[in-house]
Design a protein around this motif. Sequence first.
Motif, PDB file in Angstrom:
ATOM      1  N   GLN A  14       0.836  -1.212   0.000  1.00 35.58           N
ATOM      2  CA  GLN A  14       0.000   0.000   0.000  1.00 35.58           C
ATOM      3  C   GLN A  14       0.867   1.257   0.000  1.00 35.58           C
ATOM      4  OE1 GLN A  14      -2.654  -0.511   3.365  1.00 35.58           O
ATOM      5  NE2 GLN A  14      -2.932  -2.654   2.802  1.00 35.58           N
ATOM      6  N   ALA A  15       1.991   1.198   0.724  1.00 31.94           N
ATOM      7  CA  ALA A  15       2.886   2.363   0.777  1.00 31.94           C
ATOM      8  C   ALA A  15       3.487   2.652  -0.589  1.00 31.94           C
ATOM      9  CB  ALA A  15       3.995   2.115   1.805  1.00 31.94           C
ATOM     10  N   VAL A  16       3.884   1.617  -1.301  1.00 35.06           N
ATOM     11  CA  VAL A  16       4.440   1.799  -2.642  1.00 35.06           C
ATOM     12  C   VAL A  16       3.382   2.372  -3.582  1.00 35.06           C
ATOM     13  CG1 VAL A  16       5.333   0.572  -4.662  1.00 35.06           C
ATOM     14  CG2 VAL A  16       6.232   0.054  -2.378  1.00 35.06           C
ATOM     15  N   THR A  17       2.149   1.886  -3.478  1.00 32.33           N
ATOM     16  CA  THR A  17       1.057   2.412  -4.303  1.00 32.33           C
ATOM     17  C   THR A  17       0.806   3.887  -3.991  1.00 32.33           C
ATOM     18  OG1 THR A  17      -0.007   0.237  -4.414  1.00 32.33           O
ATOM     19  CG2 THR A  17      -1.380   2.164  -4.887  1.00 32.33           C
ATOM     20  N   ALA A  18       0.826   4.226  -2.717  1.00 35.74           N
ATOM     21  CA  ALA A  18       0.618   5.622  -2.320  1.00 35.74           C
ATOM     22  C   ALA A  18       1.700   6.519  -2.900  1.00 35.74           C
ATOM     23  CB  ALA A  18       0.588   5.733  -0.800  1.00 35.74           C
ATOM     24  N   GLU A  19       2.956   6.072  -2.832  1.00 32.70           N
ATOM     25  CA  GLU A  19       4.053   6.873  -3.377  1.00 32.70           C
ATOM     26  C   GLU A  19       3.918   7.017  -4.888  1.00 32.70           C
ATOM     27  OE1 GLU A  19       8.955   7.084  -3.289  1.00 32.70           O
ATOM     28  OE2 GLU A  19       7.905   5.313  -2.488  1.00 32.70           O
ATOM     29  N   ASP A  20       3.530   5.936  -5.559  1.00 31.76           N
ATOM     30  CA  ASP A  20       3.339   6.008  -7.013  1.00 31.76           C
ATOM     31  C   ASP A  20       2.266   7.018  -7.388  1.00 31.76           C
ATOM     32  OD1 ASP A  20       5.274   4.104  -7.440  1.00 31.76           O
ATOM     33  OD2 ASP A  20       3.864   2.432  -7.692  1.00 31.76           O
ATOM     34  N   ASP A  72       1.378  10.488  -3.223  1.00 32.59           N
ATOM     35  CA  ASP A  72       0.974  10.760  -1.840  1.00 32.59           C
ATOM     36  C   ASP A  72       2.073  10.295  -0.888  1.00 32.59           C
ATOM     37  OD1 ASP A  72      -0.311  11.295   0.494  1.00 32.59           O
ATOM     38  OD2 ASP A  72      -2.173  10.268  -0.028  1.00 32.59           O
ATOM     39  N   ASP A  73       3.183  11.053  -0.874  1.00 32.18           N
ATOM     40  CA  ASP A  73       4.307  10.697  -0.006  1.00 32.18           C
ATOM     41  C   ASP A  73       3.919  10.744   1.465  1.00 32.18           C
ATOM     42  OD1 ASP A  73       6.007  10.208  -2.072  1.00 32.18           O
ATOM     43  OD2 ASP A  73       7.347  11.908  -1.712  1.00 32.18           O
ATOM     44  N   SER A  74       3.037  11.641   1.808  1.00 30.03           N
ATOM     45  CA  SER A  74       2.626  11.762   3.212  1.00 30.03           C
ATOM     46  C   SER A  74       1.994  10.464   3.703  1.00 30.03           C
ATOM     47  CB  SER A  74       1.647  12.924   3.368  1.00 30.03           C
ATOM     48  OG  SER A  74       1.211  13.032   4.706  1.00 30.03           O
ATOM     49  N   TYR A  75       1.090   9.920   2.904  1.00 26.59           N
ATOM     50  CA  TYR A  75       0.436   8.686   3.335  1.00 26.59           C
ATOM     51  C   TYR A  75       1.391   7.495   3.252  1.00 26.59           C
ATOM     52  CZ  TYR A  75      -3.251   5.354   4.259  1.00 26.59           C
ATOM     53  OH  TYR A  75      -4.010   4.367   4.830  1.00 26.59           O
TER      54      TYR A  75
END
Length: 321
Positions: A270-276, A279-282
Motif C-alpha cells: 500500500q505504501a508503494v502504491t501511495a508513493e506512485d 501521496d508521499d505523506s500517506y
Amino acid sequence: MSTSSAFDEFQRTVDADPEQVRLARERRDVFRRTLTKGVDVDESWSSGSLRRATQLKPVHDVDMVVVFASEAHPTWGLPGGSSEEALRFTQQWVKAELGDPNGTVQQWVRRADPRNRAVKCFLDDPDDPNGFTVDVMPVLRRTDGTLLIPGREEDRWIAANPEFLINLVEQRQQAWPYFRPMVRVLKQWRLGITAKPPIKSLVMEVLALMCMPERPVSRAVALSRFFTSAAVAVNAPIVDPAGYCGPIQPDLDTVALRTALEQARDLAAQAVTAEDKGDDSYAKTLWRKVLGAEFPAPASATPKRSALFAPTYAVHDGPQG
C-alpha cells in the motif's frame, strides 16, 4: 520530505555510531595482527556481521577466525577431545598476548572463556551485558578451502565456509549499494516481533539474500518485494547458504515471523502504491507502521481524507520494529 529522504533519515537511526564502528575495527585489527604472528598460524581474519558490514547497533562484539597449520596440531580435527584442546590452547595464547594485566602486546582481555566453538574474550566487565567482547575461533583449513571448526559440545569438528557468506554479501552490495543498509533495517525490524525464542539476526540476513531484489530498485520497492517473497520463503527452513551447517535457527518461531512478514507485506504494498500516486505523506504513514516510530512521520500526522477512504489504502495493524 520525500519518501526517499525519509528512508535516509531512518537509516541514520538504525546504523551504528561511527565511533563505535571505528573502535570495534581498531580492536579487531590489533587482535588480527597479534594472532597472525603465531608461528603455527597460517592466517587470521575477521568474520561475522562487522566484517560483512551488516552489524546492528550497538557494536559490542567482533568475531575472529584463526587458521592454524594442521601439521603443527596433528590431533586437531579428530574426535576425542581435540575441540577442547584447541579452545584451551587458544585461550592461553590470547591471555599471554592480550591479557589484562600481563599481555605482551596489549593488556585488554579481562577474561577468556572457552565456549562451544570459540573463546569469548571480555575486554570490559564480564558481568556487563553490553561489554565489548571478541570471539576467537581456532580452525583448520581443508584441502578444498573450507574450514573445520571445533564443536566442544558435540566433541567433533564441523565443516563450514563463512567466507562464502562474506563474499555473497559483498557481491550483492556491489550490485545494489543499498543492500547492506537494508539488511540492517530488516535486522532492526525483527526486534519488533514477539517471537519465542527471539529471531536471530542471521535469519534476516539470509532471508534478505534470498528475497531482496537483485536488480537496483528504490528502497521502498525492494522492501515491499522482500516482504512478499519472504512471507512464502519462511515456510521452508532458513539454512546456511554455503550448504554446510543446516538450519540457522532450528527453533525458529516460524508462525510469528510469517505473521509479521504478511502484515508488513500488505502495508508495504500500500505504501508503494501511495508513493506512485504522489501521496508521499500517506506512504510515510504506512512505512511508519511497518518500521516503527523512528521512521519519520509525515508533516501532518493525519493522512489526507481521500487516502483514508481509498479502497487500495486499507490499513492493517503492522509490527513495530
